[in-house]
Design an enzyme around this catalytic site. Structure first.
Site, PDB file in Angstrom:
ATOM      1  N   LYS A   1      -3.463   3.389  -2.790  1.00  0.00           N
ATOM      2  CA  LYS A   1      -4.812   3.963  -2.787  1.00  0.00           C
ATOM      3  C   LYS A   1      -4.748   5.279  -2.031  1.00  0.00           C
ATOM      4  CE  LYS A   1      -7.816  -0.102  -3.051  1.00  0.00           C
ATOM      5  NZ  LYS A   1      -8.611   0.384  -4.183  1.00  0.00           N
TER       6      LYS A   1
ATOM      7  N   MET B   1      -8.946   7.843   8.374  1.00  0.00           N
ATOM      8  CA  MET B   1      -9.205   8.526   7.096  1.00  0.00           C
ATOM      9  C   MET B   1     -10.193   9.684   7.287  1.00  0.00           C
ATOM     10  SD  MET B   1      -9.372   5.105   4.692  1.00  0.00           S
ATOM     11  CE  MET B   1     -10.273   4.135   5.921  1.00  0.00           C
TER      12      MET B   1
ATOM     13  N   ASP C   1       0.825  -1.206   0.000  1.00  0.00           N
ATOM     14  CA  ASP C   1       0.000   0.000   0.000  1.00  0.00           C
ATOM     15  C   ASP C   1       0.859   1.257   0.000  1.00  0.00           C
ATOM     16  OD1 ASP C   1      -2.364  -1.348  -0.023  1.00  0.00           O
ATOM     17  OD2 ASP C   1      -2.767  -1.176   2.119  1.00  0.00           O
TER      18      ASP C   1
END
Length: 459
Positions: free
Chosen positions: A265, A378, A243
């Protein structure tokens, strides 16, 4: 890294040492293990050096060094134990085109000789760039104890066997063959030869190994927080699919031969699609590779783990999970706080600020209850949305909120604020790294200051 480690070919090449005392002897004991053509220049050489010259193990020139003495030398050691003389001969060697080392003078040397563990032809070099010679010796001692004294014998015989081992396909099968060989405890040359022949037959006749996928948590960023099982997975991986938030220091722990594939991402930004990631995982595993899917934090927390497991199962690929330390655990530790506390909250919610459909909605009414604690992943770009929902459902604007950017990393930053000031605090801070938002928690020092302020207001 100021000194780049290399292994220089010295067979048949000149190496010159200026000096005939203890410093020169120390270097020569090491250099005599090589196949270099050694020349020693010393007006008063130690008896050991004279004896080596008599045995024709080196050439001894009984005088002080002169211009041209280091011509065609690959390496030159100034070991006169006299600063002025070492500086003089080093200058001459520089002019002759040799790489120069001045013993015990790191600053003026072009190269250094590391501490070594010698299992010829296996050599382990340990360097600290002069910062900690004692540490280098301690590491050497530890490695000496770990490596079998017979490792050199096994390596020499294995080297001669390489042409036969080339009958195995390049890559995984060949690596497994050599791993099997070097994991054996072999005492004699005959045993080594027999083991190699037996293993080669076994591996030639073995069926192709099926691939496997390990879904591994890389932790919040600090390499010291990586689990031992994750370290082992990285060491064994043929392919690592990682990631965007996995720290570079952790990627460095992967096997050098491993194929490294980014599957980054970014919330509300450019990303590799989940379907593309699934295809990467499955295709490499089907080809027989040991695949490590490396995810920041813990793969079971907002890591789309189920989607990747389903892709593996649909393709008949074996998989396993290696959990990691989730960012909330590392971040709350930096606050000097606990996620739960008797009398304050008996539970904690891990929620996400956004999902595949945009800003994520939650049970704001429950979160609004006094004493609730939530770790919001997030939540950086959705902070104003979260702030508005919580205030709308009655959460006190003075409720402590803490934002931790780059949790556990050297550039970690902690912002202590309250819900009413979450925005514009976040925007003003101009955060660039991943951030975790805690509702209902403040750094211990901030809490103490707030309590002191309340006491002063009352008095």
């Amino acid at each position: 890294m100021k000194h780049f480690p290399i292994f220089m070919a010295l067979e048949g090449h000149r190496v010159v040492v200026s000096g005939g005392g203890e410093a020169a002897l120390a270097k020569l004991r090491l250099l005599l293990k090589t196949e270099a053509r050694l020349t020693v220049i010393a007006a008063n050489a130690a008896p050991e050096i004279a004896a080596w010259a008599d045995e024709e193990r080196l050439t001894l020139i009984n005088r002080s060094m002169e211009a041209g003495d280091a011509l065609c030398a690959r390496l030159f050691y100034a070991a006169n134990e006299d600063d002025a003389e070492d500086a003089r001969v080093a200058d001459l060697a520089h002019r002759d085109g040799a790489l120069v080392n001045i013993v015990d003078n790191l600053e003026d040397s072009q190269f250094i000789t590391p501490a070594m563990v010698d299992r010829d032809p296996v050599v382990v070099a340990i360097g600290t760039e002069g910062a900690a010679p004692v540490l280098a010796r301690a590491i050497k001692k530890d490695i000496e104890e770990r490596l079998s004294p017979r490792l050199g014998l096994m390596a020499r015989i294995g080297k001669a066997f390489r042409a036969k081992a080339d009958a195995l396909p390049f890559g995984l099968k060949r690596r497994e063959f050599w791993a099997d060989y070097y994991n054996k405890d072999i005492a004699t040359e005959a045993q080594a030869q027999e083991a190699l022949d037996t293993l080669l037959g076994k591996h030639l006749n073995a069926q192709a190994k099926e691939g496997h996928v390990e879904l591994v948590g890389a932790g919040p960023g600090d390499p010291d927080l990586l689990t031992m099982k994750a370290r082992k997975a990285l060491d064994a991986a043929d392919v690592v699919i990682y990631d965007r938030l996995v720290a570079p220091e952790i990627l460095e722990l992967a096997r050098r031969e491993a194929v490294m594939l980014s599957a980054g991402k970014e919330g509300f930004g450019p990303s590799v699609t989940q379907d593309a990631i699934n295809e990467m995982i499955v295709s490499h595993a089907r080809a027989g590779a040991h695949v490590v899917r490396l995810k920041s934090g813990d793969p079971t927390v907002f890591g789309r783990l189920d989607e990747e497991i389903e892709a593996c199962e649909a393709s008949g690929v074996a998989w396993s999970i290696v959990p990691g330390i989730t960012s909330a655990s590392a971040a709350v530790a930096s606050l000097g706080q606990s996620l739960t506390k008797r009398g304050r909250n008996s539970g904690v919610r891990f929620i996400t600020g956004h999902d595949t459909k945009g800003f994520a909605d939650h049970d704001w009414k429950t979160l609004a209850r006094e004493g609730e604690v939530a770790a919001i992943y997030m939540g950086k770009k959705s902070a104003r949305f979260i702030q508005g929902r919580l205030l709308m459902h009655g959460v006190d604007a003075a409720t402590p909120v803490t934002v931790i950017e780059n949790a556990s990393r050297p550039n970690q930053r902690i912002l202590a604020t309250c819900l009413g000031e979450l925005e514009p605090t976040l925007s003003d801070a101009n955060l660039s790294g991943p951030a975790l938002v805690f509702l209902g928690l403040a750094p211990r020092a901030a809490m103490a200051a707030a309590q002191q302020h309340e006491l002063e207001a009352v008095s």
